[in-house]
Design an enzyme around this catalytic site. Structure first.
Site, PDB file in Angstrom:
ATOM      1  N   SER A  13       1.193  -0.862   0.525  1.00 13.76           N
ATOM      2  CA  SER A  13       0.098  -0.054  -0.130  1.00 13.76           C
ATOM      3  C   SER A  13       0.825   1.282  -0.184  1.00 13.76           C
ATOM      4  CB  SER A  13      -0.813  -0.429   1.259  1.00 13.76           C
ATOM      5  OG  SER A  13      -0.399   0.640   2.070  1.00 13.76           O
ATOM      6  N   ARG A  91      12.941  -8.053   5.216  1.00 10.70           N
ATOM      7  CA  ARG A  91      14.281  -7.889   5.423  1.00 10.70           C
ATOM      8  C   ARG A  91      15.317  -7.099   5.843  1.00 10.70           C
ATOM      9  NH1 ARG A  91      14.069 -13.163   4.429  1.00 10.70           N
ATOM     10  NH2 ARG A  91      12.001 -14.157   2.558  1.00 10.70           N
ATOM     11  N   HIS A 109       9.355   2.903   8.479  1.00 10.48           N
ATOM     12  CA  HIS A 109       8.554   1.828   9.614  1.00 10.48           C
ATOM     13  C   HIS A 109       7.810   3.003  10.624  1.00 10.48           C
ATOM     14  CE1 HIS A 109      10.411  -0.577  12.730  1.00 10.48           C
ATOM     15  NE2 HIS A 109       9.539   0.265  13.274  1.00 10.48           N
ATOM     16  N   ASP A 141      21.312   2.588   7.233  1.00  9.90           N
ATOM     17  CA  ASP A 141      22.559   2.353   7.271  1.00  9.90           C
ATOM     18  C   ASP A 141      22.684   1.412   7.580  1.00  9.90           C
ATOM     19  OD1 ASP A 141      22.200   2.017  10.028  1.00  9.90           O
ATOM     20  OD2 ASP A 141      22.863   3.873  10.869  1.00  9.90           O
ATOM     21  N   GLU A 142      23.839   1.143   8.066  1.00  8.79           N
ATOM     22  CA  GLU A 142      23.863  -0.761   8.120  1.00  8.79           C
ATOM     23  C   GLU A 142      23.518  -1.510   9.115  1.00  8.79           C
ATOM     24  OE1 GLU A 142      28.328  -1.403   7.664  1.00  8.79           O
ATOM     25  OE2 GLU A 142      28.117   0.190   6.203  1.00  8.79           O
ATOM     26  N   ASP A 145      17.519  -0.067  11.402  1.00  9.14           N
ATOM     27  CA  ASP A 145      16.282   0.997  11.194  1.00  9.14           C
ATOM     28  C   ASP A 145      16.670   1.632  12.801  1.00  9.14           C
ATOM     29  OD1 ASP A 145      14.371  -0.653  10.406  1.00  9.14           O
ATOM     30  OD2 ASP A 145      13.401  -1.054  12.339  1.00  9.14           O
ATOM     31  N   LYS A 172      -2.297   4.978   7.500  1.00  7.22           N
ATOM     32  CA  LYS A 172      -2.414   5.896   7.316  1.00  7.22           C
ATOM     33  C   LYS A 172      -1.336   7.148   7.140  1.00  7.22           C
ATOM     34  CE  LYS A 172      -7.821   6.570   7.699  1.00  7.22           C
ATOM     35  NZ  LYS A 172      -8.520   7.051   8.499  1.00  7.22           N
ATOM     36  N   GLU A 174       1.982   7.060   7.055  1.00  5.39           N
ATOM     37  CA  GLU A 174       2.972   6.692   6.081  1.00  5.39           C
ATOM     38  C   GLU A 174       2.420   6.555   4.737  1.00  5.39           C
ATOM     39  OE1 GLU A 174       4.455   2.178   6.484  1.00  5.39           O
ATOM     40  OE2 GLU A 174       2.748   2.705   8.335  1.00  5.39           O
TER      41      GLU A 174
HETATM   42  C1  GAR Z   1       4.090  -0.985   6.445  1.00  3.69           C
HETATM   43  O1  GAR Z   1       3.242  -0.742   7.885  1.00  3.69           O
HETATM   44  C2  GAR Z   1       5.546  -0.884   6.917  1.00  3.69           C
HETATM   45  O2  GAR Z   1       6.096   0.781   8.160  1.00  3.69           O
HETATM   46  C3  GAR Z   1       5.784  -2.046   7.582  1.00  3.69           C
HETATM   47  O3  GAR Z   1       5.272  -2.765   6.764  1.00  3.69           O
HETATM   48  C4  GAR Z   1       3.825  -2.518   6.316  1.00  3.69           C
HETATM   49  C5  GAR Z   1       4.398  -2.774   4.576  1.00  3.69           C
HETATM   50  O4  GAR Z   1       2.926  -2.291   4.115  1.00  3.69           O
HETATM   51  N1  GAR Z   1       7.045  -1.748   7.294  1.00  3.69           N
HETATM   52  C6  GAR Z   1       8.573  -2.008   8.654  1.00  3.69           C
HETATM   53  O5  GAR Z   1       7.800  -2.923   9.362  1.00  3.69           O
HETATM   54  C7  GAR Z   1       9.667  -2.764   8.318  1.00  3.69           C
HETATM   55  N2  GAR Z   1      10.153  -3.617   8.420  1.00  3.69           N
HETATM   56  P1  GAR Z   1       2.380  -2.060   2.511  1.00  3.69           P
HETATM   57  O6  GAR Z   1       3.391  -2.800   2.131  1.00  3.69           O
HETATM   58  O7  GAR Z   1       0.633  -1.822   2.967  1.00  3.69           O
HETATM   59  O8  GAR Z   1       3.006  -0.453   2.733  1.00  3.69           O
END
Ligand code: GAR
Length: 208
Positions: A13, A91, A109, A141-142, A145, A172, A174
């Site tokens: 999304s 990953r 994140h 970065d390495e 998060d 929402k 994000e």
């Molecule tokens: C999102 O909430 C994103 O922030 C999270 O996965 C979801 C993906 O939703 N990412 C993580 O947790 C990364 N560690 P989406 O596939 O609908 O964009």
């Protein structure tokens, strides 16, 4: 016009939010590819509907993480992207890849970093009992998060919230924050000094 590529493992999304923002002219960029480690990811369907090239590097077909990342790196290099966006890429990107693209990979994140890094950030936040959570867009970065933060927005944690309701409220935000950060990158308006990131000429405009 910048070239951006997206890495996604699932629903996509946030990827869709980028596709829409590019389509509306909010982000001045071309999306040159969707890369997925998961052949079942719905993000692939979204890419195909939008006419975006799909590159599947199926994690399950490699015998080691090293082999997988070598293949992933080849695909990433072949795209000649200015920016790679991890949009639900589930990953940890190895240091060998991160070093190839300094300052050119960003991640979204679903928590206010540095709190609740890693997987299940929304569940971690609920279990900790915080009253506010949110989302973070940051350079990769390495570490896990740990890169410099570009944009953060908070949302309340409400009484009775479960993982699903909190995740939905964060998602929402994000969908607003990610296009904003990508737009700033594509317009060369991001300045980084150590961990301090600023966005030059930030306005309140956001995609409809
Ligand atoms: C999102 O909430 C994103 O922030 C999270 O996965 C979801 C993906 O939703 N990412 C993580 O947790 C990364 N560690 P989406 O596939 O609908 O964009």
């Amino acid at each position: 016009m910048k070239r951006i590529a997206v890495l996604a493992s699932g629903r996509g999304s946030n990827f869709q939010a980028l596709i829409d923002a590019i389509g509306q002219g909010y982000i001045p960029a071309e999306c040159v590819g969707l890369v997925s480690d998961n052949p079942e990811a719905y993000a692939i369907t979204r890419a195909r509907s939008a006419g975006i090239p799909v590159f599947i590097v199926d994690y399950s077909r490699y015998s080691s993480k090293e082999d997988y990342e070598a293949a992933l790196l080849r695909v990433m290099q072949s795209l000649h992207a200015d920016l790679f966006v991890l949009a639900g890429y589930m990953r940890i990107l190895g240091a060998g890849i991160v070093r190839q693209f300094p300052g050119r990979i960003i991640n979204i994140h679903p928590a206010l970093l540095p709190s609740f890094a890693g997987l299940h950030a929304q569940r971690q936040a609920l279990e900790y009992g915080v009253k506010v959570s949110g989302c973070t867009i940051h350079f990769v970065d390495e570490g896990v998060d740990t890169g410099p933060i570009i944009v953060q927005t908070c949302v309340p944690v409400l009484p009775g919230d479960d993982e699903e309701s909190l995740s939905g409220r964060i998602l929402k935000e994000e969908h607003r924050c990610l296009p904003r950060a990508v737009r700033a990158f594509c317009e060369d308006r991001i300045r980084v000094r150590g961990r301090m990131v600023s966005i030059v000429g930030e306005d309140s405009a956001s995609p409809a």
